[in-house]
Design a protein around this motif. Structure first.
Motif, short mmCIF file in Angstrom:
data_model
loop_
_atom_site.label_atom_id
_atom_site.label_comp_id
_atom_site.label_asym_id
_atom_site.label_seq_id
_atom_site.Cartn_x
_atom_site.Cartn_y
_atom_site.Cartn_z
N UNK A 1 0.83 -1.21 0.00
CA UNK A 1 0.00 0.00 0.00
C UNK A 1 0.86 1.25 0.00
N UNK A 2 1.94 1.25 0.82
CA UNK A 2 2.82 2.43 0.84
C UNK A 2 3.51 2.63 -0.50
N UNK A 3 3.89 1.54 -1.15
CA UNK A 3 4.54 1.66 -2.44
C UNK A 3 3.57 2.23 -3.48
N UNK A 4 2.34 1.76 -3.46
CA UNK A 4 1.35 2.28 -4.42
C UNK A 4 1.05 3.74 -4.14
N UNK B 1 3.83 5.76 -5.61
CA UNK B 1 3.73 5.86 -7.07
C UNK B 1 2.64 6.83 -7.49
N UNK B 2 1.51 6.79 -6.79
CA UNK B 2 0.41 7.70 -7.11
C UNK B 2 0.82 9.14 -6.82
N UNK B 3 1.52 9.34 -5.70
CA UNK B 3 1.99 10.70 -5.38
C UNK B 3 2.98 11.20 -6.43
N UNK B 4 3.88 10.32 -6.88
CA UNK B 4 4.83 10.72 -7.92
C UNK B 4 4.10 11.06 -9.22
N UNK B 5 3.10 10.26 -9.56
CA UNK B 5 2.32 10.55 -10.77
C UNK B 5 1.59 11.88 -10.63
N UNK B 6 1.09 12.14 -9.45
CA UNK B 6 0.40 13.41 -9.21
C UNK B 6 1.36 14.58 -9.38
N UNK C 1 17.31 8.09 -7.32
CA UNK C 1 16.35 7.41 -8.16
C UNK C 1 16.56 5.90 -8.15
N UNK C 2 17.80 5.44 -8.00
CA UNK C 2 18.06 4.00 -7.97
C UNK C 2 17.52 3.36 -6.69
N UNK C 3 17.27 4.15 -5.66
CA UNK C 3 16.63 3.60 -4.48
C UNK C 3 15.27 3.01 -4.80
N UNK C 4 14.56 3.63 -5.73
CA UNK C 4 13.26 3.12 -6.15
C UNK C 4 13.42 2.00 -7.18
N UNK C 5 14.28 2.25 -8.21
CA UNK C 5 14.38 1.28 -9.30
C UNK C 5 15.07 -0.01 -8.86
N UNK C 6 16.00 0.08 -7.92
CA UNK C 6 16.65 -1.14 -7.43
C UNK C 6 15.65 -2.04 -6.69
N UNK C 7 14.74 -1.41 -5.93
CA UNK C 7 13.72 -2.20 -5.24
C UNK C 7 12.78 -2.86 -6.24
N UNK C 8 12.41 -2.13 -7.28
CA UNK C 8 11.56 -2.70 -8.31
C UNK C 8 12.28 -3.84 -9.04
N UNK C 9 13.60 -3.66 -9.27
CA UNK C 9 14.37 -4.73 -9.91
C UNK C 9 14.40 -5.98 -9.03
N UNK C 10 14.52 -5.80 -7.72
CA UNK C 10 14.51 -6.95 -6.82
C UNK C 10 13.17 -7.67 -6.87
N UNK C 11 12.08 -6.92 -6.95
CA UNK C 11 10.76 -7.54 -7.04
C UNK C 11 10.62 -8.37 -8.32
N UNK C 12 11.30 -7.95 -9.40
CA UNK C 12 11.20 -8.67 -10.66
C UNK C 12 12.37 -9.64 -10.86
N UNK C 13 13.14 -9.89 -9.80
CA UNK C 13 14.26 -10.83 -9.83
C UNK C 13 15.29 -10.45 -10.90
#
Length: 426
Positions: free
Chosen positions: A237-240, A243-248, A277-289
């Motif tokens: 929920x916090x991640x979503x 993302x919504x705040x960034x989109x806003x 920025x890699x703090x966000x993208x690295x976490x997303x990369x970990x989620x996608x293995x």
């Protein structure tokens, strides 16, 4: 412009000068040849007149000595009595044939029963005055070339000044250029004004399109924000919500950018922006293995670009990797600085880019997307004098290389000599 004009004037003046110099030299040589031929004819006629009056050897020898051909040893008088006065090259048999009425060279003169006047060789057209005259002609040609170049520069100076004024005026996009000067210059000014009008209309249409899309996003974005509030306080929920705040924020920035404003040249630390920025993208990369390697030096690397603009450019490049490569594809991000340039390299192990040269052009993507991502990143790099290139990377996939000019440093604005472009399939 001035240098090219000087070179053109020098080329034109030198060509004309050389042509005139060659023509003058040919005319000088021909004049000398005619004068030498006339002098020989006069000498032969003079000696022939003396021999026609008297065959006394002393008088004939005196007449030969007074002529130029005689002084130069090129004329001889073969007397009918058998003697020869002067210097000749003809054999006795040739003289006998000539005296008997046989064929003789055109330069000889036969006086029947008295003598044969022989001109052994024509006068030389090269004397002590020919070389100085040619030198004078060369100096005159050189001086004429210099005068032509100087006069041409002075004559073209108003045109160059008008062109410089035209360039200075056209650099300011808020005004139009005044149509002054010659007819061709006025046509150029009119064409520039028409091009500026078309660009302004295109920009206005783009702003209207972005404004319409941005406002259309408001309603679903608000509904999405309300739905997210019902998800609770879990990690997802916090991640979503983030993302919504960034989109806003992005939608707000798009709407704000529609208003004309001066470009902001606020230096920021490229390394810090990439690490953030890699703090966000690295976490997303970990989620996608995805294997993700990040190599960013700790030292400051300042570039003259706003941090949010730079962050958006970094996000577009990384989003391009996540959007066009399957889960589990490796990813590497590296930042380096050298010779006044700061380079951000993003490698992936995907299938690559089918048309690297077209991938960085606006709305030219061949991968089923809008084509805005790499074009936005390229525009951000070019604001610092840099560039963006797509090539083959060390992970055997696509490599996006963004080059930024370092703030406060002098750097060469030329493009790299060559970039390896790889034809893959994305």
């Amino acid at each position: 412009m001035k240098r090219e004009m000087t070179r053109s004037l020098m080329f034109a003046a030198s060509t004309v000068g050389v042509a005139l110099l060659v023509a003058a030299a040919v005319l000088l040589v021909r004049t000398r040849a005619c004068a030498a031929e006339m002098s020989d004819s006069q000498d032969v006629a003079t000696i022939s007149a003396v021999v026609a009056v008297t065959a006394e050897p002393d008088q004939v020898r005196s007449a030969v000595a007074r002529t130029r051909a005689g002084r130069e040893g090129r004329i001889a008088v073969h007397l009918a009595s058998g003697g020869t006065i002067g210097s000749g090259k003809a054999a006795r048999a040739e003289v006998s044939v000539a005296a008997a009425g046989g064929p003789v060279p055109a330069s000889w003169r036969v006086l029947p029963g008295r003598a044969v006047v022989e001109l052994s060789e024509p006068a030389s057209i090269v004397d002590t005055w020919v070389l100085p005259e040619l030198v004078v002609l060369a100096l005159m040609g050189f001086l004429a070339t210099v005068v032509a170049v100087v006069a041409g520069r002075r004559r073209c100076a108003p045109l160059v000044q008008d062109l410089c004024s035209l360039a200075d005026t056209a650099r300011d996009g808020r005004i139009r250029v005044r149509a002054t000067g010659s007819g061709e210059l006025a046509d150029l000014v009119a064409a520039l004004n028409e091009a500026a009008d078309r660009v302004e209309r295109a920009r206005a249409g783009e702003r209207e399109m972005i404004a319409d899309v941005s406002h259309r996003l408001r309603t679903p974005l608000t509904a999405l924000r309300l739905d997210v509030e019902a998800l609770g306080d879990g990690v997802l929920a916090r991640r979503i919500r983030g993302a919504v705040a960034a989109l806003d924020r992005d939608v707000d920035r798009i709407i704000e950018s529609l208003q004309p404003a001066e470009p902001r040249l606020v230096p920021c630390d490229l390394g810090a922006v990439v690490r953030a920025r890699m703090g966000f993208w690295a976490q997303l990369a970990a989620d996608q293995h995805r294997w993700c390697d990040v190599n960013v030096p700790d030292r400051p690397m300042s570039v003259e670009i706003a941090a949010d603009v730079l962050g958006a450019a970094v996000d577009t490049v990384l989003d391009n990797v996540f959007q066009h490569t399957p889960s589990g594809t490796p990813l590497a991000v590296e930042v380096s600085a050298h010779a006044g340039w700061i380079t951000l390299v993003v490698d992936d192990g995907g299938p690559g880019v089918s048309a690297p040269a077209e991938a960085v052009l606006r709305r030219s993507s061949g991968g089923g997307s809008t084509g805005l991502g790499l074009a936005i990143a390229r525009a951000a790099a070019e604001t610092t004098g840099g560039s963006l290139h797509v090539e083959r990377g060390r992970l055997n996939g696509a490599r996006v290389r963004m080059r930024f000019g370092e703030a406060g440093r002098t750097w060469r604005g030329s493009e790299p000599r060559a970039w390896r472009l790889w034809q893959g399939a994305r």
